[in-house]
Design a protein around this motif. Structure first.
Motif, short mmCIF file in Angstrom:
data_model
loop_
_atom_site.label_atom_id
_atom_site.label_comp_id
_atom_site.label_asym_id
_atom_site.label_seq_id
_atom_site.Cartn_x
_atom_site.Cartn_y
_atom_site.Cartn_z
N LEU A 101 0.82 -1.22 0.00
CA LEU A 101 0.00 0.00 0.00
C LEU A 101 0.85 1.26 0.00
O LEU A 101 0.65 2.16 -0.82
CB LEU A 101 -0.94 0.02 1.20
CG LEU A 101 -2.15 -0.88 1.15
CD1 LEU A 101 -2.95 -0.78 2.43
CD2 LEU A 101 -3.03 -0.55 -0.04
N PHE A 102 1.81 1.34 0.93
CA PHE A 102 2.60 2.56 1.04
C PHE A 102 3.69 2.65 -0.02
O PHE A 102 3.96 3.72 -0.54
CB PHE A 102 3.17 2.69 2.46
CG PHE A 102 2.09 2.98 3.46
CD1 PHE A 102 1.49 4.23 3.52
CD2 PHE A 102 1.65 1.99 4.32
CE1 PHE A 102 0.46 4.49 4.43
CE2 PHE A 102 0.63 2.24 5.23
CZ PHE A 102 0.04 3.49 5.29
N ALA A 156 1.98 3.57 -3.26
CA ALA A 156 1.63 5.00 -3.25
C ALA A 156 2.85 5.85 -3.54
O ALA A 156 2.79 6.79 -4.35
CB ALA A 156 1.02 5.38 -1.90
N GLY A 176 -12.85 7.01 -3.46
CA GLY A 176 -11.88 6.31 -2.62
C GLY A 176 -12.38 6.15 -1.20
O GLY A 176 -12.25 5.08 -0.59
N ILE A 236 -13.06 2.62 0.68
CA ILE A 236 -12.37 2.31 1.94
C ILE A 236 -13.39 2.02 3.04
O ILE A 236 -13.20 1.09 3.84
CB ILE A 236 -11.40 3.44 2.33
CG1 ILE A 236 -10.19 3.40 1.39
CG2 ILE A 236 -10.97 3.33 3.78
CD1 ILE A 236 -9.23 4.56 1.56
N LEU A 272 -9.10 -2.33 -0.48
CA LEU A 272 -8.26 -1.28 0.10
C LEU A 272 -7.24 -0.67 -0.86
O LEU A 272 -7.11 0.55 -0.90
CB LEU A 272 -7.59 -1.75 1.38
CG LEU A 272 -8.40 -1.43 2.62
CD1 LEU A 272 -7.76 -2.02 3.85
CD2 LEU A 272 -8.64 0.04 2.81
N PRO A 273 -6.49 -1.44 -1.65
CA PRO A 273 -5.56 -0.78 -2.58
C PRO A 273 -6.26 0.16 -3.56
O PRO A 273 -5.78 1.27 -3.82
CB PRO A 273 -4.89 -1.95 -3.32
CG PRO A 273 -5.00 -3.09 -2.40
CD PRO A 273 -6.30 -2.90 -1.67
N TRP A 313 -7.47 3.27 -1.56
CA TRP A 313 -6.30 4.08 -1.22
C TRP A 313 -5.79 4.82 -2.46
O TRP A 313 -5.47 6.00 -2.40
CB TRP A 313 -5.24 3.16 -0.63
CG TRP A 313 -3.93 3.75 -0.22
CD1 TRP A 313 -2.72 3.36 -0.67
CD2 TRP A 313 -3.68 4.78 0.74
NE1 TRP A 313 -1.73 4.09 -0.06
CE2 TRP A 313 -2.29 4.97 0.82
CE3 TRP A 313 -4.50 5.56 1.55
CZ2 TRP A 313 -1.70 5.91 1.65
CZ3 TRP A 313 -3.90 6.50 2.38
CH2 TRP A 313 -2.54 6.67 2.43
N LEU A 345 -8.24 7.57 -3.22
CA LEU A 345 -8.11 8.62 -2.22
C LEU A 345 -6.90 9.51 -2.51
O LEU A 345 -6.97 10.74 -2.39
CB LEU A 345 -8.00 7.99 -0.82
CG LEU A 345 -8.24 8.89 0.36
CD1 LEU A 345 -9.65 9.47 0.34
CD2 LEU A 345 -8.05 8.11 1.66
N LEU A 346 -5.80 8.90 -2.93
CA LEU A 346 -4.60 9.66 -3.27
C LEU A 346 -4.72 10.36 -4.63
O LEU A 346 -3.98 11.29 -4.90
CB LEU A 346 -3.37 8.74 -3.28
CG LEU A 346 -2.98 8.15 -1.94
CD1 LEU A 346 -1.84 7.16 -2.12
CD2 LEU A 346 -2.59 9.24 -0.96
#
Length: 178
Positions: A20-21, A24, A50, A54, A104-105, A108, A111-112
């Motif tokens: 995830l991080f 991103a 997003g 989530i 979730l991916p 996320w 959302l980003l």
């Protein structure tokens, strides 16, 4: 070599967080000069969707986890069971929490507001999560519950896209009775 389920769960959660991080970070660096990434309108729309995804992901995880908790006694570590749970949401799908992990991916990424994350990295991460469940989770529960799980897996699909099952997965527990 016997694999401790708790260690396996920790490793999977760690890999999932790195994806995830890390995804991103890579995507944002790739998208730095992308006109879509710098568009406020795109970010507002993307963030809205997003947030919804989530929310659904956490709802699926909560509903699956709440039902799964019924299959353990107080001595069991979190996220583990010592009884095969086939009630509630587990009556219509074997891996309801998988939905949360898969969503979730994408949530996320939206959302980003990263086009690269949305179109390339999140789908790869989603496939990797499915692979991890197929390989590790299925292997562990087959070993743990044996014939009972074999019978259960023949009767109940891994995932179920029926309206009834999805409603059960994404609705708050207090409003939905089994």
């Amino acid at each position: 070599m016997k694999i401790n389920t708790s260690i396996s769960v920790v490793i999977r959660i760690f890999l999932w967080l790195v994806m995830l991080f890390g995804g991103a970070y890579i995507a944002i660096n790739i998208d730095a000069n992308n006109p879509l990434f710098t568009s406020p309108l795109f970010h507002i729309a993307s963030a809205f969707f997003g947030f919804i995804i989530i929310l659904l992901a956490f709802r699926a995880a909560a509903n699956g986890g709440r039902e799964l908790a019924k299959g353990k006694d107080s001595a069991m570590p979190r996220l583990e069971t010592n009884k095969l749970v086939t009630t509630g949401i587990y009556r219509c799908m074997r891996h309801p929490m998988l939905f949360g992990l898969i969503l979730l991916p994408l949530g996320w990424a939206l959302l980003l507001g990263s086009p690269t994350f949305i179109t390339l990295i999140a789908p790869i991460e989603m496939l990797f999560i499915i692979f991890m469940v197929l390989v590790f989770e299925e292997m562990e529960v087959k070993k743990k519950f044996g014939t009972s799980y074999e019978i259960y897996s023949k009767e109940v699909p891994m995932v179920n896209f029926s309206k009834k099952c999805l409603r059960k997965l994404f609705t708050k527990k207090k409003r939905y009775k089994d």
